[in-house]
Design an enzyme around this catalytic site. Structure first.
Site, short mmCIF file in Angstrom:
data_model
loop_
_atom_site.label_atom_id
_atom_site.label_comp_id
_atom_site.label_asym_id
_atom_site.label_seq_id
_atom_site.Cartn_x
_atom_site.Cartn_y
_atom_site.Cartn_z
N ASP A 97 -31.93 71.41 38.46
CA ASP A 97 -31.58 71.22 39.87
C ASP A 97 -30.18 71.69 40.25
O ASP A 97 -29.57 71.18 41.17
CB ASP A 97 -31.70 69.72 40.21
CG ASP A 97 -30.98 68.86 39.18
OD1 ASP A 97 -30.05 69.37 38.55
OD2 ASP A 97 -31.35 67.68 39.02
N GLU A 119 -38.65 70.92 33.94
CA GLU A 119 -38.14 69.61 34.40
C GLU A 119 -38.40 69.44 35.90
O GLU A 119 -37.53 69.02 36.67
CB GLU A 119 -36.65 69.43 34.08
CG GLU A 119 -36.17 68.00 34.07
CD GLU A 119 -34.67 67.89 33.82
OE1 GLU A 119 -33.88 68.30 34.66
OE2 GLU A 119 -34.31 67.40 32.73
N GLU A 133 -28.13 68.04 44.03
CA GLU A 133 -29.24 68.29 43.10
C GLU A 133 -30.60 67.88 43.66
O GLU A 133 -31.60 68.57 43.43
CB GLU A 133 -28.98 67.58 41.77
CG GLU A 133 -27.83 68.16 40.95
CD GLU A 133 -26.45 67.66 41.37
OE1 GLU A 133 -26.37 66.83 42.32
OE2 GLU A 133 -25.45 68.09 40.77
N HIS A 206 -19.21 63.19 36.15
CA HIS A 206 -18.89 64.42 36.87
C HIS A 206 -19.61 64.58 38.21
O HIS A 206 -19.48 65.60 38.87
CB HIS A 206 -19.22 65.64 36.00
CG HIS A 206 -20.69 65.83 35.78
ND1 HIS A 206 -21.39 65.19 34.79
CD2 HIS A 206 -21.61 66.58 36.46
CE1 HIS A 206 -22.66 65.55 34.85
NE2 HIS A 206 -22.81 66.38 35.86
N ARG A 208 -20.79 64.87 41.94
CA ARG A 208 -20.06 65.11 43.20
C ARG A 208 -20.05 63.89 44.12
O ARG A 208 -19.06 63.64 44.79
CB ARG A 208 -20.71 66.28 43.95
CG ARG A 208 -20.18 67.63 43.52
CD ARG A 208 -20.93 68.75 44.23
NE ARG A 208 -20.24 70.02 44.10
CZ ARG A 208 -20.16 70.72 42.98
NH1 ARG A 208 -20.70 70.27 41.87
NH2 ARG A 208 -19.52 71.88 42.95
N HIS A 238 -15.08 66.51 31.89
CA HIS A 238 -15.70 67.71 32.46
C HIS A 238 -14.60 68.62 33.03
O HIS A 238 -13.63 68.14 33.60
CB HIS A 238 -16.67 67.26 33.56
CG HIS A 238 -17.59 68.33 34.05
ND1 HIS A 238 -17.16 69.34 34.88
CD2 HIS A 238 -18.90 68.56 33.82
CE1 HIS A 238 -18.18 70.14 35.14
NE2 HIS A 238 -19.25 69.69 34.50
#
Ligand code: UD1
Ligand code: UDP
Length: 366
Positions: A97, A119, A133, A206, A208, A238
């Site tokens: 994604d 997936e 995502e 990590h 957003r 990250h």
């Protein structure tokens, strides 16, 4: 002979498509395999691919420091046009994604090439979580021809959206194939900074939607946990500057909090293996934890991976400082509860997803 193009750009795509590329390369008379890196991630995707001994056939090398979604999306989408024109794939594989996933699917759609989505079918139902995502995977779900769902739950999500049953195959997650592949020959690693008298909490973060106040609360909770005399925290940070900056500021120099560079997949698995439990917002780590018998606290409000929550191994804690500390304290101070949640099970796969995907692809071409 069919040409399969694998488009990948980030660390998790490299880990989850790596074993599939290796698998299809075992049949050179049936499949020509082209591996294309978008370069959405530079260092950490290369790092992950190297575990499988894979070298890309093309690398668009497009990463910009601190890139915006507009920048990465437009650059990857247009970067793929000449790749598809010269390679002329019969089928394009994308995974998950990310920006590379949606750009790979959209570029293939524009070129009239069918898309296999590895997936497929993960959903929270909330377009803002995870962002971007959830939007990416819903869009890829509209564009894909072959939907390779890791679990029955993911298949049901696709069916509920009107995807035809015969376009979906439940395969297990290729991430578990990767995990087994690497675990089988995983050496021990030296971690000179670890204190054998303290229990290890492994941390990653990590997402957003957690940037800003969410991260600040998360870091405050880590500081409180590290103040315990029996705990040490290892946090491979990250490389995103919007993660790195705040984490360094909040936790740099904090006793018993070790901020380290992103780790290669093998040493990272060694850290997972050594950990007492894991606190993370990562999708992949949520899937690996149950296979290693490690309880996971997930610093998100919702998850598209409900199976391990139902089984009790994963608990959602969001970025609420009090909740993170309270849930971590239960795991640290209640041995029976800890044992109950550290049972090894694999709701996300049995390590044989690549073979099932191969069969689905052969059936499609037949
Ligand atoms: C991306 C994915 C996210 C996935 C995560 C896995 C999107 C929108 N997000 O988020 O779904 O969970 O990867 O890690 O696709 N950087 C480096 N070196 C690297 C990688 C990243 O320096 O090897 C830095 C760069 O400054 C880059 C920034 O991180 O601009 C952000 O990278 P980006 O891929 O846009 O977002 P991630 O937060 O990594
Ligand atoms: N991982 C790694 N090194 C690290 C942190 C994570 O190899 O320092 C692996 C982890 O085992 C998992 C994958 O990277 O397989 C998850 O990637 P990430 O958390 O970046 O992305 P997500 O899965 O959330 O999309």
């Amino acid at each position: 002979m069919k040409t399969l193009a694998f488009i990948l750009g980030t660390r998790p795509e490299a880990i989850k498509l790596g074993p599939l590329v290796l698998h299809f390369r075992r049949y050179p008379r049936d499949f020509r395999v082209h591996l294309c890196l978008s370069g959405q991630h530079r260092e950490i995707a290369q790092q992950a691919l190297s575990v499988f001994g894979l070298k890309p056939d093309a690398d668009l090398d497009l990463m910009l420091p601190g890139q915006t979604l507009y920048q990465s999306t437009s650059r990857i989408l247009s970067g793929l046009e000449p790749v598809f024109e010269s390679v002329r794939p019969d089928l394009v594989f994308v995974q998950g994604d990310t920006t590379t996933t949606i750009c790979g699917a959209l570029a293939a759609f524009y070129a009239g090439i069918p898309v296999a989505h590895v997936e497929a079918g993960l959903r929270t139902g909330d377009l803002r979580r995870p962002f971007p995502e959830e939007g990416n995977r819903q869009l890829v779900g509209r564009l894909a021809t072959l939907h390779l769902a890791a679990t029955v739950g993911a298949r049901d999500n696709l069916l509920a959206e009107g995807v035809a049953a015969d376009a979906i195959t439940v395969t297990g997650n290729t991430g578990i194939d990767a995990l087994f592949h690497v675990l089988a020959r995983l050496p021990g690693f030296d971690w000179p900074f670890l204190d054998s008298r303290r229990r290890l909490i492994l941390v990653t973060g990590h997402r957003r939607e957690n940037f800003g106040e969410g991260f600040d609360r998360f870091c405050r909770a880590l500081r409180r946990l590290a103040a315990r005399p029996d705990v040490q925290i290892v946090y491979p940070v990250h490389p995103n500057p919007r993660v790195r900056g705040p984490v360094q500021e909040a936790l740099g120099g904090e006793g018993h909090v070790h901020l380290i560079e992103p780790q290669d997949y093998e040493p990272f698995l060694d850290l997972m293996r050594r950990s007492y439990f894991i606190l993370t917002d990562s999708g992949g780590v949520q899937e690996e934890g149950p296979s290693l018998g490690k309880p996971i606290l997930v610093s998100r409000e919702v998850t598209e991976r409900p199976e391990a929550v139902a089984a009790g191994t994963v608990r959602l804690v969001g970025t609420d400082e009090e909740k993170i500390v309270a849930e971590a304290t239960i795991l640290l101070d209640q041995p029976e509860e800890y044992e109950r949640r550290s049972r090894i099970h694999n709701p996300y796969g049995d390590g044989k997803a690549c073979g099932r995907i191969e069969q689905a692809v052969r059936a499609y071409f037949a």
